[in-house]
Design a protein around this motif. Structure first.
Motif, PDB file in Angstrom:
ATOM      1  N   ALA A  81     -19.779  15.116  -1.863  1.00 38.85           N
ATOM      2  CA  ALA A  81     -20.542  16.209  -2.482  1.00 38.85           C
ATOM      3  C   ALA A  81     -20.236  16.298  -3.977  1.00 38.85           C
ATOM      4  N   ILE A  82     -18.978  16.093  -4.343  1.00 36.90           N
ATOM      5  CA  ILE A  82     -18.581  16.111  -5.753  1.00 36.90           C
ATOM      6  C   ILE A  82     -19.287  14.984  -6.502  1.00 36.90           C
ATOM      7  N   GLU A  83     -19.287  13.802  -5.913  1.00 40.92           N
ATOM      8  CA  GLU A  83     -19.965  12.666  -6.535  1.00 40.92           C
ATOM      9  C   GLU A  83     -21.469  12.941  -6.697  1.00 40.92           C
ATOM     10  N   ASN A  84     -22.093  13.482  -5.653  1.00 42.60           N
ATOM     11  CA  ASN A  84     -23.525  13.782  -5.726  1.00 42.60           C
ATOM     12  C   ASN A  84     -23.834  14.831  -6.790  1.00 42.60           C
ATOM     13  N   ALA A  85     -22.983  15.843  -6.899  1.00 46.24           N
ATOM     14  CA  ALA A  85     -23.233  16.940  -7.846  1.00 46.24           C
ATOM     15  C   ALA A  85     -22.956  16.551  -9.290  1.00 46.24           C
ATOM     16  N   THR A  86     -21.946  15.701  -9.498  1.00 44.28           N
ATOM     17  CA  THR A  86     -21.531  15.387 -10.874  1.00 44.28           C
ATOM     18  C   THR A  86     -22.010  14.018 -11.347  1.00 44.28           C
ATOM     19  N   GLY A  87     -22.412  13.165 -10.400  1.00 44.67           N
ATOM     20  CA  GLY A  87     -22.807  11.812 -10.764  1.00 44.67           C
ATOM     21  C   GLY A  87     -21.616  10.911 -11.072  1.00 44.67           C
ATOM     22  N   VAL A  88     -20.419  11.369 -10.749  1.00 41.56           N
ATOM     23  CA  VAL A  88     -19.194  10.625 -11.039  1.00 41.56           C
ATOM     24  C   VAL A  88     -18.450  10.377  -9.728  1.00 41.56           C
ATOM     25  N   PRO A  89     -18.142   9.116  -9.401  1.00 38.83           N
ATOM     26  CA  PRO A  89     -17.395   8.838  -8.170  1.00 38.83           C
ATOM     27  C   PRO A  89     -16.048   9.564  -8.165  1.00 38.83           C
ATOM     28  N   PHE A  90     -15.607   9.965  -6.973  1.00 38.49           N
ATOM     29  CA  PHE A  90     -14.364  10.730  -6.900  1.00 38.49           C
ATOM     30  C   PHE A  90     -13.171   9.932  -7.410  1.00 38.49           C
ATOM     31  N   ASP A  91     -13.149   8.616  -7.196  1.00 35.82           N
ATOM     32  CA  ASP A  91     -12.015   7.836  -7.710  1.00 35.82           C
ATOM     33  C   ASP A  91     -11.966   7.846  -9.238  1.00 35.82           C
ATOM     34  N   GLU A 117      -6.088  17.870  -5.784  1.00 39.37           N
ATOM     35  CA  GLU A 117      -4.829  18.339  -5.192  1.00 39.37           C
ATOM     36  C   GLU A 117      -4.671  17.810  -3.763  1.00 39.37           C
ATOM     37  N   GLN A 118      -5.764  17.759  -3.018  1.00 37.21           N
ATOM     38  CA  GLN A 118      -5.707  17.193  -1.664  1.00 37.21           C
ATOM     39  C   GLN A 118      -5.401  15.703  -1.717  1.00 37.21           C
ATOM     40  N   SER A 119      -6.005  15.007  -2.667  1.00 36.69           N
ATOM     41  CA  SER A 119      -5.837  13.553  -2.733  1.00 36.69           C
ATOM     42  C   SER A 119      -4.427  13.141  -3.119  1.00 36.69           C
ATOM     43  N   ILE A 120      -3.714  13.991  -3.852  1.00 37.83           N
ATOM     44  CA  ILE A 120      -2.337  13.647  -4.233  1.00 37.83           C
ATOM     45  C   ILE A 120      -1.309  14.282  -3.295  1.00 37.83           C
ATOM     46  N   GLY A 121      -1.785  14.953  -2.245  1.00 39.57           N
ATOM     47  CA  GLY A 121      -0.874  15.518  -1.246  1.00 39.57           C
ATOM     48  C   GLY A 121      -0.283  16.856  -1.608  1.00 39.57           C
ATOM     49  N   ARG A 122      -0.787  17.508  -2.634  1.00 42.70           N
ATOM     50  CA  ARG A 122      -0.272  18.820  -3.032  1.00 42.70           C
ATOM     51  C   ARG A 122      -0.844  19.942  -2.183  1.00 42.70           C
ATOM     52  N   ARG A 123      -2.008  19.700  -1.595  1.00 41.61           N
ATOM     53  CA  ARG A 123      -2.686  20.736  -0.835  1.00 41.61           C
ATOM     54  C   ARG A 123      -3.336  20.105   0.384  1.00 41.61           C
ATOM     55  N   MET A 141       0.849  -1.189   0.000  1.00 40.07           N
ATOM     56  CA  MET A 141       0.000   0.000   0.000  1.00 40.07           C
ATOM     57  C   MET A 141       0.883   1.237   0.000  1.00 40.07           C
ATOM     58  N   THR A 142       0.612   2.183  -0.910  1.00 41.66           N
ATOM     59  CA  THR A 142       1.388   3.418  -0.975  1.00 41.66           C
ATOM     60  C   THR A 142       0.771   4.458  -0.054  1.00 41.66           C
ATOM     61  N   ASP A 143       1.511   5.566   0.144  1.00 43.37           N
ATOM     62  CA  ASP A 143       0.978   6.668   0.947  1.00 43.37           C
ATOM     63  C   ASP A 143      -0.315   7.206   0.353  1.00 43.37           C
ATOM     64  N   GLU A 144      -0.379   7.240  -0.991  1.00 42.51           N
ATOM     65  CA  GLU A 144      -1.586   7.739  -1.639  1.00 42.51           C
ATOM     66  C   GLU A 144      -2.781   6.848  -1.333  1.00 42.51           C
ATOM     67  N   ASP A 145      -2.564   5.537  -1.309  1.00 41.02           N
ATOM     68  CA  ASP A 145      -3.655   4.621  -1.014  1.00 41.02           C
ATOM     69  C   ASP A 145      -4.159   4.811   0.413  1.00 41.02           C
ATOM     70  N   ALA A 146      -3.262   5.201   1.322  1.00 43.14           N
ATOM     71  CA  ALA A 146      -3.618   5.361   2.729  1.00 43.14           C
ATOM     72  C   ALA A 146      -4.295   6.701   3.008  1.00 43.14           C
ATOM     73  N   ARG A 147      -4.190   7.649   2.079  1.00 45.17           N
ATOM     74  CA  ARG A 147      -4.778   8.968   2.275  1.00 45.17           C
ATOM     75  C   ARG A 147      -6.299   8.875   2.264  1.00 45.17           C
ATOM     76  N   PRO A 148      -6.966   9.508   3.236  1.00 47.96           N
ATOM     77  CA  PRO A 148      -8.442   9.482   3.216  1.00 47.96           C
ATOM     78  C   PRO A 148      -8.974  10.302   2.043  1.00 47.96           C
ATOM     79  N   ALA A 149     -10.191  10.020   1.676  1.00 43.62           N
ATOM     80  CA  ALA A 149     -10.835  10.800   0.611  1.00 43.62           C
ATOM     81  C   ALA A 149     -10.939  12.251   1.051  1.00 43.62           C
ATOM     82  N   PRO A 150     -10.816  13.185   0.128  1.00 51.00           N
ATOM     83  CA  PRO A 150     -10.976  14.599   0.476  1.00 51.00           C
ATOM     84  C   PRO A 150     -12.360  14.851   1.077  1.00 51.00           C
ATOM     85  N   PRO A 151     -12.483  15.873   1.921  1.00 48.15           N
ATOM     86  CA  PRO A 151     -13.756  16.139   2.599  1.00 48.15           C
ATOM     87  C   PRO A 151     -14.945  16.326   1.654  1.00 48.15           C
TER      88      PRO A 151
END
Length: 195
Positions: A15-25, A67-73, A1-11
């Motif tokens: 809401a993004i999934e609900n608004a766009t109909g597309v899962p965040f992954d 950006e949050q999910s990849i650790g940039r922000r 498991m990489t650090d990225e895999d261990a990162r929780p989903a952004p807050p």
């Protein structure tokens, strides 16, 4: 498991999934395939808007979450590297009355307690603003607009939102987040007592 895999989903992932109909992954995979790691924030948002026809506001949100999910922000960090916090409440009364009550509530003594400067107010047809300089060069804006006008027989209500920008780090953001929550709770209680 990489650090990225261990990162929780952004807050805002749900809401993004609900608004766009597309899962965040799926958004993450799309942006990875589009070279998103090599893009700055503006390029990410523009790509999302143009390639997938997502309105600008949600394109910005998807870009921030990526950006949050990849650790940039970090959560609450702006693209400039500083931090910001916001809080809002729906309050009873019309915007002009709420602005007047807020300005009285945030008197000189209370502002001094919070380390805030002299208040400035302004307005447009739709919005009312109350702004102060915060400690360490940060900036605070209270933005107020009507939620409804009471035309349907109910009392008018307004949406009051605090934006505190230019904070130095995540710790300052968390401290101000708690502070503004308490300030808004106290203000709403005071406003309701006078209704």
């Amino acid at each position: 498991m990489t650090d990225e895999d261990a990162r929780p989903a952004p807050p805002r992932a749900r809401a993004i999934e609900n608004a766009t109909g597309v899962p965040f992954d799926v958004w993450t995979a799309r942006l990875e395939d589009a070279g998103g790691r090599g893009m700055d924030h503006a390029a990410l948002a523009r790509t999302i808007h143009e390639r997938w026809n997502i309105e600008d506001w949600w394109a910005q949100g998807i870009a921030i979450a990526f950006e949050q999910s990849i650790g940039r922000r970090d959560v609450g960090q702006t693209s400039a590297g500083d931090f910001a916090v916001s809080a809002s409440r729906t309050v009873p009364s019309a915007p002009d009355a709420v602005l007047e009550a807020w300005d009285a509530f945030q008197d000189a003594a209370r502002r001094a307690q919070l380390g805030l400067g002299e208040a400035r107010t302004s307005s447009t047809e739709a919005w009312r603003y109350w702004r102060v300089d915060g400690p360490d060069g940060s900036r605070v804006s209270m933005n107020l607009r009507a939620k409804d006008d009471g035309a349907a027989g109910g009392a008018p209500r307004s949406i009051l939102a605090i934006e505190h920008k230019g904070l130095a780090d995540a710790d300052a953001r968390e401290a101000w987040k708690t502070t503004w929550k308490h300030v808004l709770d106290a203000f709403v209680a005071t406003l309701e007592e006078t209704q």
